[in-house]
Design an enzyme around this catalytic site. Sequence first.
Site, short mmCIF file in Angstrom:
data_model
loop_
_atom_site.label_atom_id
_atom_site.label_comp_id
_atom_site.label_asym_id
_atom_site.label_seq_id
_atom_site.Cartn_x
_atom_site.Cartn_y
_atom_site.Cartn_z
N LYS A 23 14.17 8.78 3.07
CA LYS A 23 12.73 9.03 3.31
C LYS A 23 11.90 7.82 2.88
O LYS A 23 11.01 7.37 3.60
CB LYS A 23 12.32 10.30 2.54
CG LYS A 23 10.84 10.65 2.67
CD LYS A 23 10.59 12.12 2.39
CE LYS A 23 10.74 12.50 0.93
NZ LYS A 23 9.65 12.01 0.07
N ARG A 28 8.59 3.05 4.77
CA ARG A 28 8.33 1.60 4.66
C ARG A 28 8.70 0.86 5.93
O ARG A 28 8.08 -0.14 6.28
CB ARG A 28 9.09 1.04 3.45
CG ARG A 28 8.44 1.51 2.12
CD ARG A 28 9.41 1.40 0.97
NE ARG A 28 8.81 1.66 -0.34
CZ ARG A 28 8.63 2.87 -0.88
NH1 ARG A 28 8.99 3.96 -0.21
NH2 ARG A 28 8.10 3.01 -2.08
N ARG A 124 -2.67 16.64 -5.56
CA ARG A 124 -1.86 15.68 -6.33
C ARG A 124 -2.72 14.50 -6.80
O ARG A 124 -3.66 14.10 -6.12
CB ARG A 124 -0.66 15.21 -5.48
CG ARG A 124 0.28 16.39 -5.24
CD ARG A 124 1.51 16.01 -4.47
NE ARG A 124 2.33 15.07 -5.21
CZ ARG A 124 3.37 14.44 -4.68
NH1 ARG A 124 3.69 14.66 -3.42
NH2 ARG A 124 4.08 13.62 -5.41
N ASP A 317 13.55 12.56 -8.20
CA ASP A 317 13.51 13.65 -7.22
C ASP A 317 14.72 14.58 -7.34
O ASP A 317 14.75 15.63 -6.69
CB ASP A 317 13.45 13.08 -5.80
CG ASP A 317 12.12 12.38 -5.53
OD1 ASP A 317 11.13 12.72 -6.21
OD2 ASP A 317 12.07 11.51 -4.66
N LYS A 344 4.54 16.66 -8.78
CA LYS A 344 5.23 16.44 -7.50
C LYS A 344 4.72 17.46 -6.48
O LYS A 344 3.63 18.01 -6.66
CB LYS A 344 6.74 16.54 -7.71
CG LYS A 344 7.29 15.40 -8.57
CD LYS A 344 7.18 14.06 -7.87
CE LYS A 344 7.72 12.92 -8.72
NZ LYS A 344 7.46 11.62 -8.09
N ARG A 389 12.29 20.44 -2.27
CA ARG A 389 13.40 20.24 -3.20
C ARG A 389 13.63 21.48 -4.07
O ARG A 389 14.75 21.69 -4.55
CB ARG A 389 13.18 18.99 -4.05
CG ARG A 389 13.07 17.74 -3.18
CD ARG A 389 13.39 16.47 -3.91
NE ARG A 389 12.86 15.32 -3.20
CZ ARG A 389 13.40 14.74 -2.13
NH1 ARG A 389 14.53 15.22 -1.63
NH2 ARG A 389 12.84 13.70 -1.55
C1 S3P Z 1 8.77 7.55 -3.71
C2 S3P Z 1 8.53 7.44 -5.06
C3 S3P Z 1 8.64 8.57 -6.00
C4 S3P Z 1 9.40 9.74 -5.39
C5 S3P Z 1 8.97 10.03 -3.96
C6 S3P Z 1 9.20 8.81 -3.10
C7 S3P Z 1 8.60 6.36 -2.87
O1 S3P Z 1 7.34 9.01 -6.32
O2 S3P Z 1 9.23 10.89 -6.18
O3 S3P Z 1 9.68 11.12 -3.43
O4 S3P Z 1 9.04 6.37 -1.69
O5 S3P Z 1 8.02 5.36 -3.33
P1 S3P Z 1 6.48 8.38 -7.53
O6 S3P Z 1 6.11 7.01 -7.16
O7 S3P Z 1 5.29 9.27 -7.66
O8 S3P Z 1 7.41 8.46 -8.73
#
Ligand code: S3P
Length: 432
Positions: A23, A28, A124, A317, A344, A389
């Site tokens: 993901k 990106r 959030r 995660d 989250k 999740r």
């Molecule tokens: C992610 C960073 C994490 C992760 C999310 C994906 C990312 O979040 O929990 O599922 O793709 O940069 P945080 O940056 O809030 O830790």
Amino acid sequence: MSLTWTAARSSGLHGLLRVPGDKSISHRAIIFGALAEGRTHVSGFLEGEDTRATERIFSQLGVRIETPDAQSRIIHGVGLHGLQASAAPLDCGNAGTGMRLLTGLLCAQAFDSVLIGDASLSQRPMARVINKLEAMGGRISAREGNFAPLHVHGGQYLRPVEIDTGVASAQVKSALLLAAMYAEGESVITEPRPTRDYTEAMMKSMGWPISYSPGRIRIRGGGRLQGGDIGIPGDISSAAFLITAALLIPGSDITLENIGVNPRRTGILQALRLMGGQIEVFNEREQGGEPVADLKIRHSALKAIELPESLVPDMIDECPIFFVAAALAEGTTDASGLAELRVKESDRIASMVTGLRAMGALVEETPDSVTITGGHLHGAVIQSHHDHRIAMSFAVAAQCASGETLLHDCDNVATSFPGFVDLAQSAGMILE
Ligand code: S3P
């Protein structure tokens, strides 16, 4: 919409399995493919709701993206200054990654944008990106309390900064990196603990002047990105549900192919191994600069551990599924440094503690820790709080419980793991 699953005890998981694309890398790939010059071919793209939301947003911003077949995209890059304003709000859906990274990118554009999200994303915390981007000269208005919708004001002059993200968050770091691309001069970004480095790696592979080591990045503004091929491996966060299920369910023996094993993501493998899990990582190779491997997992008797706090950012995660392993292991597991789980897609400490207690587990919580004593679990009615999740974690717990489990609010599993139920069933999970 509310989707309910029923689940019951499995007699073992078997087979050669593949999970959908990562993901984080999929988001990106769309973002940097759009900002690059020339075409970018993406394979292994996650056909999830989160990543499709990001794709739709870039179409709104004037980027042509083709889908030659499922899990493939051809992105016609518009270059660093080629995005166009969208008259309509940009809907990130459930995706924190989409919203936070886009806030960084959009505050460097000449035009204004509005970012919106679903009910969960609108609760959030966004102050973590807003405050840091404002220190660079960005201007962002939010709903009271710094929540989405976010109005990102374009036309600002961004200055280079030396800045710490303040929280171990790859999303905050990436938002700053995207903004720093448009600042004149060099920025230095540090983080309290190293987090996943996909943004840095992708920028570098596309030719941007950036250098980095864990927790520290130097980046110059005003470069160019060159489009190319991006092959996305399977998401270890999705694999974690099958890995844990196979360890827990007697008789299981599975192989997972083509999993991304970037060291900033493999905390869950280390944690499960510390518990006694037999996980073999083999056929290690590199794909587009990212380490990829196949994994073989056999049922193992798991023992409680004190989770090293340093592992938490590398399995952020996977904490919910780790709690399931702890609830079925022998002894009492302690895990701390978990405050981020409260912000989250749901409050993941609260969601897991409530559900595990309903299944008969002994669990204690503090604001940033849990203590879980392993034992017998029984079927129960579980609320997943629309958190993908949480739903998948309890689907695994139910495979090891007596009686039937009813799981409510499983709709958002499609954000990260489309096809989870079919794949889980084909491997031997009792789930529909
Ligand atoms: C992610 C960073 C994490 C992760 C999310 C994906 C990312 O979040 O929990 O599922 O793709 O940069 P945080 O940056 O809030 O830790």
